[in-house]
Design an enzyme around this catalytic site. Structure first.
Site, mmCIF file in Angstrom:
data_model
loop_
_atom_site.group_PDB
_atom_site.id
_atom_site.type_symbol
_atom_site.label_atom_id
_atom_site.label_comp_id
_atom_site.label_asym_id
_atom_site.label_seq_id
_atom_site.Cartn_x
_atom_site.Cartn_y
_atom_site.Cartn_z
ATOM 1 N N CYS A 92 25.198 51.615 32.478
ATOM 2 C CA CYS A 92 25.615 52.615 31.505
ATOM 3 C C CYS A 92 24.574 52.855 30.417
ATOM 4 O O CYS A 92 24.428 53.975 29.933
ATOM 5 C CB CYS A 92 26.956 52.224 30.886
ATOM 6 N N CYS A 110 29.783 42.853 30.222
ATOM 7 C CA CYS A 110 30.540 43.767 29.356
ATOM 8 C C CYS A 110 32.015 43.408 29.375
ATOM 9 O O CYS A 110 32.684 43.391 28.332
ATOM 10 C CB CYS A 110 30.337 45.204 29.806
#
Length: 393
Positions: A199, A101
């Site tokens: 997440c 990410c």
């Protein structure tokens, strides 16, 4: 400077943005919408990128008096971070989605868009320190609060992108200090729970997420001699070093715990054995990123292979193929292909030297003299485990 503050909706990013404002920067807040299901709400401290988070980010921007925008990067996130996560597990490796990410979203898509819009830098709530070295080159260091340090997941960004990053929380003593500052500033997120785990797997069931995406693929769990000890529903649901969830029908002959030694995706098998087989003596990593000159000769430094794992003494050097190789001088156990290998140096061992993605490992005691990493004991580039001491079944 014109600074784009990434507002996740949490307390860290809100205080980081506030400090950027205090520093006199022209700050604009942006929330990255990374979930395709915007109706999804976080479950306590699990998950992120929900409507709840976007609302918290907006309220923080209002308190700080800065402009606020939402950028939809969900397609890019799905095509890079989530797709990489699935393909790596499917290939028998263990990825770190936070590393990807930072590589593909926060310091690629976000930063590139910020620069295109005329911003000079991006500020985030990461716990790390970005400073200039004696020669003016950017230096990535651990945060003052070692328990919260995130330099491990930031090492992949490299020096050029680091030069465009601001980490206002790098010098704080503890998370309590950040929460107290948020409360004093009137930020409603001061007591908001930290998000953790992956997440995009809000319920924390990683194996269930993989099964939903990759399907059921029953196979065998075997020992180093090829003896079948049990079955599994998908080799992708295991990682090297794992002890729990093996569901073996019988204990080991010596009564000791068994661990995952290798994942063989082609044969759809999981190899298990004793803890001693997890000791790593050397490893190779690909796609190396260096902060400064890549070391041609063996260099003493520290290696960290998990986000909050201990750093161990090693010797490392760059390889001609753009990777790096490491010989372990301390004790290192249970390293899986796909993990991020981060090298640290400096007098206090807090300066990031370089980073690579683990490709191969070699068991401790197998490294012969000063030979390089050769025959591998672990998961190789082709995803086929070679953890067995004898013949393959």
């Amino acid at each position: 400077m014109r600074v784009l503050a990434a507002l996740s909706g949490g307390v860290d990013s809100a205080v980081a943005a506030a400090r950027a404002v205090d520093a006199g920067h022209d700050v604009v807040g942006v929330h990255m919408a990374l979930s395709r299901s915007r109706a999804q709400l976080r479950t306590g401290s699990r998950g992120c990128c929900s409507i709840e988070d976007a609302g918290d980010a907006r309220r923080a921007a209002d308190v700080l008096g800065i402009p606020y925008y939402v950028w939809d990067l969900s397609e890019r996130f799905e095509d890079t971070v989530v797709a990489d996560f699935l393909s790596e597990y499917e290939a028998g490796r263990t990825p770190n989605p936070c590393v990807r990410c930072n590589e593909h979203i926060k310091f690629d898509a976000l930063l590139d868009k910020a620069l295109a819009l005329g911003f000079d830098a991006v500020a985030t709530g990461h716990y790390a320190s970005a400073t200039a070295g004696p020669d003016g080159a950017p230096v990535l260091r651990r945060a003052a609060d070692r328990a919260k340090d995130q330099s491990y997941v930031l090492a992949v960004m490299g020096p050029e992108r680091l030069a465009r990053a601001i980490f206002p929380l790098g010098g704080v003593a503890s998370k309590d200090e950040v929460r107290a500052e948020a409360a004093a500033r009137g930020l409603s997120v001061s007591a908001k729970p930290d998000s953790y785990d992956i997440c995009f797997v809000a319920d924390g069931d990683t194996r269930g997420f993989l099964r939903d995406r990759l399907g059921s693929r029953p196979g065998e769990v075997v020992d180093a001699d090829g003896t079948v000890l049990g079955t599994h529903d998908g080799a992708y649901g295991f990682t090297v070093g794992q002890r729990k969830g093996l569901q073996l029908g019988r204990p080991a002959a010596d009564g000791k715990p068994r661990y995952v030694l290798a994942i063989e995706p082609v044969q759809n098998r999981v190899v298990v054995g004793g803890a001693e087989a997890l000791e790593v003596g050397a490893l190779e990593a690909r796609d190396a990123v260096w902060f400064g000159d890549a070391p041609v000769d063996w260099t003493a430094c520290l290696l960290q292979v998990r986000a909050h794992g201990a750093a161990v003494p090693v010797r490392a050097r760059a390889t001609a193929g753009g990777g790096l190789e490491v010989r372990v001088d301390g004790s290192l156990r249970g390293v899986a292909a796909g993990q991020s290998a981060v090298l640290y140096g400096g007098p206090d061992g807090d300066v990031v030297l370089g980073q690579g993605t683990v490709e191969r490992t070699e068991r401790a005691g197998v490294v012969a003299g000063e030979a390089g990493v050769g025959e591998v004991d672990g998961v190789g580039a082709d995803g086929v485990g070679a953890a067995r001491a004898g013949a393959r079944a």
